[in-house]
Structure formats: C-alpha cells, structure tokens
Write a protein that holds these residues in place. Structure first.
Motif, PDB file in Angstrom:
ATOM      1  N   GLY A 151      47.981  27.060  46.632  1.00  0.00           N
ATOM      2  CA  GLY A 151      48.985  26.415  47.494  1.00  0.00           C
ATOM      3  C   GLY A 151      48.577  26.351  48.959  1.00  0.00           C
ATOM      4  O   GLY A 151      49.303  25.804  49.789  1.00  0.00           O
ATOM      5  N   CYS A 152      47.422  26.927  49.289  1.00  0.00           N
ATOM      6  CA  CYS A 152      46.946  26.914  50.687  1.00  0.00           C
ATOM      7  C   CYS A 152      45.848  25.865  50.847  1.00  0.00           C
ATOM      8  O   CYS A 152      45.299  25.370  49.867  1.00  0.00           O
ATOM      9  CB  CYS A 152      46.361  28.276  51.065  1.00  0.00           C
ATOM     10  SG  CYS A 152      47.564  29.619  51.020  1.00  0.00           S
ATOM     11  N   ALA A 155      53.499  37.253  61.437  1.00  0.00           N
ATOM     12  CA  ALA A 155      54.649  38.015  60.927  1.00  0.00           C
ATOM     13  C   ALA A 155      54.290  38.714  59.621  1.00  0.00           C
ATOM     14  O   ALA A 155      54.776  39.808  59.329  1.00  0.00           O
ATOM     15  CB  ALA A 155      55.831  37.074  60.736  1.00  0.00           C
ATOM     16  N   MET A 156      53.414  38.088  58.854  1.00  0.00           N
ATOM     17  CA  MET A 156      53.150  38.649  57.522  1.00  0.00           C
ATOM     18  C   MET A 156      52.024  39.696  57.513  1.00  0.00           C
ATOM     19  O   MET A 156      51.811  40.376  56.514  1.00  0.00           O
ATOM     20  CB  MET A 156      52.913  37.468  56.586  1.00  0.00           C
ATOM     21  CG  MET A 156      51.688  37.313  55.910  1.00  0.00           C
ATOM     22  SD  MET A 156      51.640  35.694  55.060  1.00  0.00           S
ATOM     23  CE  MET A 156      49.979  35.850  54.509  1.00  0.00           C
ATOM     24  N   SER A 201      46.886  36.954  47.988  1.00  0.00           N
ATOM     25  CA  SER A 201      47.742  36.046  47.218  1.00  0.00           C
ATOM     26  C   SER A 201      49.052  36.737  46.831  1.00  0.00           C
ATOM     27  O   SER A 201      50.093  36.092  46.744  1.00  0.00           O
ATOM     28  CB  SER A 201      47.007  35.531  45.979  1.00  0.00           C
ATOM     29  OG  SER A 201      46.891  36.565  45.013  1.00  0.00           O
ATOM     30  N   ILE A 202      49.016  38.048  46.639  1.00  0.00           N
ATOM     31  CA  ILE A 202      50.259  38.786  46.328  1.00  0.00           C
ATOM     32  C   ILE A 202      51.205  38.678  47.525  1.00  0.00           C
ATOM     33  O   ILE A 202      52.404  38.434  47.376  1.00  0.00           O
ATOM     34  CB  ILE A 202      49.934  40.267  46.008  1.00  0.00           C
ATOM     35  CG1 ILE A 202      49.076  40.342  44.748  1.00  0.00           C
ATOM     36  CG2 ILE A 202      51.208  41.097  45.878  1.00  0.00           C
ATOM     37  CD1 ILE A 202      48.528  41.735  44.447  1.00  0.00           C
ATOM     38  N   VAL A 203      50.635  38.841  48.728  1.00  0.00           N
ATOM     39  CA  VAL A 203      51.448  38.769  49.946  1.00  0.00           C
ATOM     40  C   VAL A 203      52.012  37.354  50.124  1.00  0.00           C
ATOM     41  O   VAL A 203      53.195  37.174  50.402  1.00  0.00           O
ATOM     42  CB  VAL A 203      50.614  39.158  51.189  1.00  0.00           C
ATOM     43  CG1 VAL A 203      51.486  39.252  52.431  1.00  0.00           C
ATOM     44  CG2 VAL A 203      49.870  40.461  50.956  1.00  0.00           C
ATOM     45  N   VAL A 204      51.148  36.357  49.948  1.00  0.00           N
ATOM     46  CA  VAL A 204      51.586  34.969  50.144  1.00  0.00           C
ATOM     47  C   VAL A 204      52.678  34.624  49.129  1.00  0.00           C
ATOM     48  O   VAL A 204      53.708  34.034  49.482  1.00  0.00           O
ATOM     49  CB  VAL A 204      50.386  33.991  50.034  1.00  0.00           C
ATOM     50  CG1 VAL A 204      50.855  32.541  49.977  1.00  0.00           C
ATOM     51  CG2 VAL A 204      49.437  34.192  51.210  1.00  0.00           C
ATOM     52  N   ASP A 205      52.508  35.037  47.876  1.00  0.00           N
ATOM     53  CA  ASP A 205      53.530  34.743  46.851  1.00  0.00           C
ATOM     54  C   ASP A 205      54.854  35.392  47.220  1.00  0.00           C
ATOM     55  O   ASP A 205      55.917  34.784  47.082  1.00  0.00           O
ATOM     56  CB  ASP A 205      53.069  35.236  45.475  1.00  0.00           C
ATOM     57  CG  ASP A 205      51.966  34.347  44.904  1.00  0.00           C
ATOM     58  OD1 ASP A 205      51.754  33.250  45.466  1.00  0.00           O
ATOM     59  OD2 ASP A 205      51.307  34.757  43.923  1.00  0.00           O
ATOM     60  N   ALA A 206      54.793  36.632  47.723  1.00  0.00           N
ATOM     61  CA  ALA A 206      56.035  37.332  48.100  1.00  0.00           C
ATOM     62  C   ALA A 206      56.702  36.617  49.280  1.00  0.00           C
ATOM     63  O   ALA A 206      57.928  36.461  49.310  1.00  0.00           O
ATOM     64  CB  ALA A 206      55.717  38.785  48.463  1.00  0.00           C
ATOM     65  N   GLU A 207      55.893  36.147  50.233  1.00  0.00           N
ATOM     66  CA  GLU A 207      56.461  35.432  51.392  1.00  0.00           C
ATOM     67  C   GLU A 207      57.098  34.115  50.940  1.00  0.00           C
ATOM     68  O   GLU A 207      58.143  33.716  51.453  1.00  0.00           O
ATOM     69  CB  GLU A 207      55.361  35.115  52.420  1.00  0.00           C
ATOM     70  CG  GLU A 207      54.713  36.324  53.038  1.00  0.00           C
ATOM     71  CD  GLU A 207      55.598  37.039  54.050  1.00  0.00           C
ATOM     72  OE1 GLU A 207      56.084  36.373  54.980  1.00  0.00           O
ATOM     73  OE2 GLU A 207      55.809  38.251  53.885  1.00  0.00           O
TER      74      GLU A 207
END
Ligand code: PMP
Length: 420
Positions: free
Chosen positions: A331-332, A355-356, A403-409
């Motif tokens: 998705g990026c 922020a992330m 990717s775990i962080v991006v999915d959670a965001e």
C-alpha cells in the motif's frame, strides 16, 4: 532572550542559555541524531542511519597502509600539514574524480575534514543572515543544519523521478527574486540523492546549470555516492560540465571509510583560495595522518576493486529492501535507487511518519521521518529507509516489522474515519 536557542529541550536546564549567539537557534538536535541512541540497540532493525558497511573493507589493507606510512613518513604523518591538503593526495583525488568525468587541476582541490566540513566552510564563506539557499526537497539533513546555523533560509525545490525539476527551479528563483530575496547557491546531491535515492538526468544537469548561470547562482554539487552505482554508471558529474559555476564536494567516507574524516572540495580558483584560508582558520590543517594513510592505500591497494565490492554489497541490500517492500508494504510507494544508500517511502494517505515513530521503535524497527529532510515541516507522509548497514536478512525483518506498524496505523485511521 528566553527561548529557542539550541532547542527548547535545553532551555530550562542550561544556565548559559542566554549567552548563546543568535545563530545557534537552528542548532536543535536533528531527528536523525536523536534517533541514533535508540536505533543502535542491537535488537532494533535500524533502517535509520546512513553508516557505510566498513566491515567489508579488509582491515589488512588499512593496517598495511598505516604501517608503511609510520615506517617511511612517521614524523610527517604526525605533524601539522598544509591548509590545502597533502599534494600527492590531491593528485590522486584527480584520478578518483576522473571516474565521473571530471578533469581538473590538483591546485584547485582543497582537502577537508570530511565533506561535512566542506559544507561548513562554504556556508561560512557565502552565507549572510537572511540569504536563501536553494535545495532539493527533500535534502540532506545535516547540510540544512549547517545552512540554518548561518541564519540562511532554505527554499526547497521539488523533484520527480528524474531529480530536481528545472521548471520548478526557474519558478522558485523568479518568485524569490520578485520578493527581493538574495540567493547565494543551489545545494544539490544530484546522484543517488540522500535521502530520496533519486538521480538528476543528464539532460536536466545541463538545464539546471544553465538556469544557475543565467541567474548568477553558484551550484554546490555534493557527491558522496556517485561511484556506488548498481547498474549503469550515472550521468557524469555536473562539475564535468561547468568548471566556473560549480563547487564540487567529494569524500572518502563511502568509498573507503568515514573514520578517516577526509573529503575534498574542487572549486574555481578564487573560491579555492578563500577556502584554504577558511580551512586554516578552522583546523590549521586537515589530518596529515589520515591523508597519508589514504594516499598510501590508493597507491598500493586495488581501490577500484574495493569500490566494486561495496557496489555489489549495497546492490544486494537494495534488492533485499525492494523485494521486502513489495511483499510487506504494497500500500506504500517508494523510489527505486540505482545506487547509494537510501529508499524514500511514501505512506498511505493520512499516515504521519513522525507521529508513528515511537510505535515503530516499540516494534523494534527504526527509520528517519521525512520531516527531517525539509526545513518547512513537509515530509510527514515520507520516511527514509537506509539499506547500507543491516544485513539483507535484517533489512527484510525490519520491513516486516514496519508493515505491522503501518497496518496498525491504517486500522486506527479507518476507525477514526468511521467514528467521524
Ligand atoms: N553529504 C551527504 C549528502 C551525505 O550523505 C554525507 C554523509 N552522510 C555527507 C555529506 C558528509 O559526509 P562526510 O563528512 O563523511 O564526508
């Protein structure tokens, strides 16, 4: 004066706060620097720093050079030297630059304490408070820090996949001129740019130089990565096209090792004379020891072969990063660098890399938020991912964690949207 100098974090703690010069207002700890402490923990997959993988340099090549220097020229190596640099090394630097199409005279080369120091000297020579520096958007963070420390304003000119956009450069210059602003130089990293990994096309190099010449603006070409190409050789250095209007910065930090702290400037003769004086004022002379060791290394080792080794290593790491991005972060969007150390990633709509970051650190992955590379708050949708230092396996693991962080965001963003 009660606020702002050396960053607000030190304001209340430092009893000398009121004594600092006004120019230190721009000297707040950069985001990259603040990150290093956390990101250097071994369990963190750090895609943040820009450290060359010096372990790929056989130590005996360096220790052999050091031994010979100490045996044959010990007292010279340990002594102060010339403010312009060791003559033999300046000759050898011509051979390095010839690989990128530059023909020059060793008299016009000034050795500096890394190219970072060259940036400082150039800023000192040219920038008065309020001057404008034109720079790519995004641009090398620690150059921006230097320019700001001389109280210059930065004007970011956008790039696309072919690098700096000449029509945008024209527009920016016209707008600044109409506003009565003084522009001293364009600072550019045209080849395998830090942080975007982009390269200015050959055609655009000509156009950018023309625009600069027409407008009486110097071009500072900062080129630490040009020899680290992964496929075809990039276009020749801008300095090879214009010897009067370009100040060229080179360094041994990426093709040998940054620990020597040896870089150089190739400048038009009059500017070179001033640079030597500024160099003397700052450091008396660059390290004789480092220069003689590098000179001996260049004379005795297969330095071109060593650069090939670095190229192969970084290509493998670049490939590991690109394939992990395709697998884990579809998705990026990201740049595909043809050399150098960096990929520039664009997050999906609504995500903020700064922020992330704390959440990423919790997941044991680090990156540099895009905002570090702009002086105007832009870049929140972006991050710089470095592939130079971690192994291919760790790069892959880092991207998986990211990717775990991006999915959670994304889940959080969508939950907020549904509530609204
Ligand atoms: N310019 C750019 C674009 C860089 O990426 C770096 C190092 N990260 C430098 C200058 C400074 O390099 P050095 O002082 O080690 O030569």
């Amino acid at each position: 004066m009660t606020s702002g100098r050396l960053g607000s974090d030190t304001t209340n703690l430092d009893p000398w706060h009121d004594s600092y010069a006004a120019r230190t207002a721009g000297l707040s700890a950069s985001e990259v620097r603040a990150l290093f402490a956390v990101a250097s923990r071994p369990e963190v997959a750090s895609l943040a720093g820009g450290m060359p993988f010096v372990s790929a340099l056989p130590p005996e090549l360096v220790s052999g050079a050091i031994d010979r220097v100490m045996r044959e020229q010990g007292p010279v190596a340990l002594q102060y030297g010339s403010g312009q640099g060791v003559p033999k090394l300046r000759e050898q630097i011509l051979d390095v630059m010839a690989l990128e199409g530059i023909r020059a005279n060793a008299d016009d080369v000034v050795v500096t304490t890394g190219s970072q120091h060259a940036l400082e000297l150039i800023a000192k020579l040219f920038l008065d408070p309020g001057d404008v520096v034109l720079a790519e958007g995004p641009s090398y963070v620690t150059a921006l820090v230097v320019f700001k420390s001389f109280q210059a304003a930065i004007d970011h000119v956008p790039m696309d996949e072919h690098g700096l956009i000449p029509s945008a450069l024209r527009e920016h210059i016209a707008r600044l001129r109409a506003a009565g602003r003084r522009m001293k130089f364009l600072y550019t990293v045209p080849t395998f740019n830090n942080p975007a990994g982009l390269t200015l096309s050959a055609q655009r190099r000509v156009e950018v130089l023309e625009i600069a010449r027409e407008n009486g603006i110097l071009v500072i070409e900062d080129n630490p990565y040009g020899l680290l190409y992964f496929e075809d050789q990039p276009p020749q250095a801008m300095r090879s096209l214009d010897s009067d209007g370009v100040i060229y910065l080179g360094t041994f930090s990426k093709t040998l090792a940054p620990g020597f702290r040896v870089g150089w400037v190739l400048a038009p003769t009059a500017i070179k004379d001033k640079l030597v004086l500024a160099n003397e004022a700052a450091v008396l002379s660059p390290s004789n020891f480092s220069q003689l060791v590098i000179s001996e290394y260049l004379a005795s080792a297969d330095w071109r072969g060593q650069i090939d080794t670095f190229r192969g290593l970084y290509r493998e790491r670049r490939d590991a990063m690109l394939s992990a991005l395709e697998e884990y972060l579809p998705g990026c969007e990201w740049t595909v660098p043809a050399g150098g150390f960096y990929v520039w990633l664009t997050l999906p709509e609504g995500l903020d890399s700064r922020a992330m970051l704390p959440r990423a650190i919790e997941q044991l992955v680090a990156y540099t938020p895009g905002t570090a590379f702009y002086s105007d708050g832009d870049g929140a949708a972006n991050m710089r991912l470095s592939f130079c230092y971690p192994t291919p396996e760790f790069i892959r693991e880092g991207v998986r964690r990211l990717s775990i962080v991006v999915d959670a965001e994304l889940a959080l963003r969508d939950a907020h949207a549904n509530l609204a």
